[in-house]
Design a protein around this motif. Structure first.
Motif, PDB file in Angstrom:
ATOM      1  N   THR A 146      90.368 -33.588 -37.034  1.00 27.36           N
ATOM      2  CA  THR A 146      90.481 -32.269 -36.123  1.00 27.36           C
ATOM      3  C   THR A 146      90.329 -30.923 -36.592  1.00 27.36           C
ATOM      4  N   GLY A 194      86.708 -30.134 -35.349  1.00 29.03           N
ATOM      5  CA  GLY A 194      86.906 -29.128 -34.137  1.00 29.03           C
ATOM      6  C   GLY A 194      86.516 -28.046 -34.042  1.00 29.03           C
ATOM      7  N   PHE A 202      83.042 -26.542 -31.672  1.00 27.81           N
ATOM      8  CA  PHE A 202      83.194 -25.665 -30.812  1.00 27.81           C
ATOM      9  C   PHE A 202      82.202 -24.515 -31.143  1.00 27.81           C
ATOM     10  N   GLU A 259      84.254 -24.905 -25.166  1.00 29.08           N
ATOM     11  CA  GLU A 259      85.672 -25.530 -25.330  1.00 29.08           C
ATOM     12  C   GLU A 259      85.494 -27.125 -24.521  1.00 29.08           C
ATOM     13  N   ALA A 296      82.776 -29.123 -26.537  1.00 33.96           N
ATOM     14  CA  ALA A 296      83.271 -29.548 -27.809  1.00 33.96           C
ATOM     15  C   ALA A 296      84.361 -30.748 -27.839  1.00 33.96           C
ATOM     16  N   GLN A 297      85.107 -30.545 -26.639  1.00 30.73           N
ATOM     17  CA  GLN A 297      86.202 -31.754 -26.290  1.00 30.73           C
ATOM     18  C   GLN A 297      85.574 -32.833 -25.978  1.00 30.73           C
ATOM     19  N   LEU A 306      83.909 -34.638 -29.030  1.00 30.51           N
ATOM     20  CA  LEU A 306      84.750 -35.232 -29.856  1.00 30.51           C
ATOM     21  C   LEU A 306      85.483 -36.449 -29.368  1.00 30.51           C
ATOM     22  N   LEU A 307      85.831 -36.361 -27.778  1.00 34.20           N
ATOM     23  CA  LEU A 307      86.233 -37.753 -27.365  1.00 34.20           C
ATOM     24  C   LEU A 307      85.247 -38.895 -27.780  1.00 34.20           C
ATOM     25  N   TRP A 317      85.899 -39.854 -31.291  1.00 36.66           N
ATOM     26  CA  TRP A 317      87.178 -40.757 -31.510  1.00 36.66           C
ATOM     27  C   TRP A 317      87.025 -41.958 -30.930  1.00 36.66           C
ATOM     28  N   PHE A 370      93.042 -24.712 -28.453  1.00 41.18           N
ATOM     29  CA  PHE A 370      92.041 -25.734 -28.297  1.00 41.18           C
ATOM     30  C   PHE A 370      92.102 -26.705 -29.273  1.00 41.18           C
ATOM     31  N   LEU A 371      92.604 -26.375 -30.469  1.00 38.06           N
ATOM     32  CA  LEU A 371      92.699 -27.298 -31.578  1.00 38.06           C
ATOM     33  C   LEU A 371      93.835 -28.529 -31.428  1.00 38.06           C
ATOM     34  N   ARG A 390      94.806 -29.349 -28.365  1.00 38.54           N
ATOM     35  CA  ARG A 390      94.283 -30.123 -27.517  1.00 38.54           C
ATOM     36  C   ARG A 390      93.562 -31.126 -27.784  1.00 38.54           C
ATOM     37  N   ILE A 391      92.620 -30.809 -28.858  1.00 40.95           N
ATOM     38  CA  ILE A 391      91.760 -31.899 -29.574  1.00 40.95           C
ATOM     39  C   ILE A 391      92.612 -32.983 -30.380  1.00 40.95           C
ATOM     40  N   GLN A 421      94.297 -35.176 -27.889  1.00 40.08           N
ATOM     41  CA  GLN A 421      93.199 -36.342 -27.500  1.00 40.08           C
ATOM     42  C   GLN A 421      92.953 -37.283 -28.699  1.00 40.08           C
ATOM     43  N   VAL A 480      93.746 -41.437 -28.379  1.00 41.45           N
ATOM     44  CA  VAL A 480      92.697 -42.550 -28.062  1.00 41.45           C
ATOM     45  C   VAL A 480      93.076 -43.385 -29.401  1.00 41.45           C
ATOM     46  N   PHE A 518      93.824 -47.765 -30.159  1.00 45.92           N
ATOM     47  CA  PHE A 518      93.503 -48.697 -31.043  1.00 45.92           C
ATOM     48  C   PHE A 518      94.617 -49.590 -31.738  1.00 45.92           C
TER      49      PHE A 518
END
Lengths: 192, 129
Positions: free
Chosen positions: A30, A34, A38, A52, A55-56, A59-60, A63, B32-33, B35-36, B39, B43, B47
């Motif tokens: 992250t 991240g 961004f 934002e 970027a989210q 990144l999703l 993952w 924002f970070l 939130r990332i 997330q 996820v 797993f």
């Protein structure tokens, strides 16, 4: 695993650890990915909230792909540059409502839009000028001159040949120079 | 000014713009970070979760044994097959004479039973045929 212990671990190894359930790897990824996602999104789109969001989304995807990541095939950063810039290009295309190939080299009023900048903020002037470029040129210029990628790296990220990368960056730079020509004196970059 | 000199001049000026922009790179907010990271952890939890077992119909077993049972008609079918197998072993042990005697008895019994059901005249008519 402690976060400090992961400082020297490669992005690829971190992604494998993340896929295996390592929570420290999630935090380190992250912190590394991240800001990159961004920053590139912001430079492509010029809008913080939209950057934002994009970027989210990128990144999703990262993952989710982690457990199936095939080691040794692509750098994680190259993959992320590709996803972010492609998503941004799609958004720019929708925003303009035209295909990339139809995008004009220099839209009418591009220079005047830059001239409307209130103060002499060079970075903001460049951002405004970048916004006038066709999406693929902007993608190539951002990756080359702001992210500092080599032409082969851009070639991998954009999935085009190196010659096409060189052509896009050259055309992009010419267009930027034309757009910014009227601002150079004002911003302190005039002819000596 | 010659065209090449203009190009060189443009490049130099652009390089300064690029350098300025690199120094003032957009930074993400802590929110924002956060939130990332949430997330990413969400996820990742997926797993590690125990995989959901597919629903198994009652009375039907999964795997090779279940398939075999289904093909043979369940435990009832297996029981019938076991009885037949035991009978086969007994026949083999007792020998063919006994089987012939048993079969002959059965045939005689059937014939006698049928005869008893017919009237005397009918027996003669049957004999004439």
């Amino acid at each position: 695993m402690a976060l400090d212990a992961l400082d020297d671990v490669s992005d690829e190894t971190l992604l494998v650890l993340y896929g295996n359930g390592d929570r420290a790897a999630a935090r380190m990824l992250t912190l590394r990915m991240g800001p990159l996602a961004f920053r590139v999104a912001q430079r492509m789109l010029g809008d913080r909230a939209e950057a934002e969001d994009l970027a989210q989304e990128a990144l999703l995807r990262l993952w989710k792909i982690a457990p199936e990541w095939r080691t040794g095939e692509a750098k994680v950063t190259t993959w992320l540059y590709r996803v972010v810039t492609n998503l941004a290009t799609d958004r720019l295309r929708r925003r303009r409502g035209i295909g990339l190939d139809e995008a004009p080299e220099l839209p009418d009023g591009a220079a005047s839009a830059v001239e409307q900048m209130i103060d002499g903020d060079r970075a903001a002037a460049l951002e405004a000028a970048l916004a006038q470029l066709p999406a693929r040129q902007r993608q190539a210029v951002v990756l080359r001159h702001l992210e500092g990628l080599s032409n082969p790296e851009i070639s991998a990220a954009m999935e085009i040949g190196v010659e096409a990368v060189e052509s896009l960056t050259a055309r992009g730079k010419r267009a930027l120079a034309a757009i910014l020509a009227g601002r150079r004196e004002e911003l302190g970059y005039g002819h000596d | 000014m010659a065209m090449t000199e203009m190009r060189k001049d443009d490049d130099t000026a652009l390089d300064l713009f690029f350098a300025e922009a690199r120094q003032s790179a957009p930074e993400p907010s802590a929110v924002f970070l956060g939130r990332i990271l949430a997330q990413a952890e969400g996820v990742q939890a997926g797993f590690c979760a125990t995989p959901v077992q597919p629903a198994v119909r009652r009375g039907v077993r999964a795997g090779g044994l279940g398939m075999l049972l289904a093909l043979l008609g369940g435990w009832g079918g297996i029981g019938g097959m076991a009885t037949a197998a035991v009978a086969g072993v007994w026949i083999g042990f007792a020998g063919s004479d006994t089987v012939a005697q048993v079969a002959g008895y059965a045939m005689t019994t059937e014939t006698a039973t049928a005869s008893a059901l017919l009237a005397d005249g009918d027996i003669l008519a049957l004999a004439a045929e």
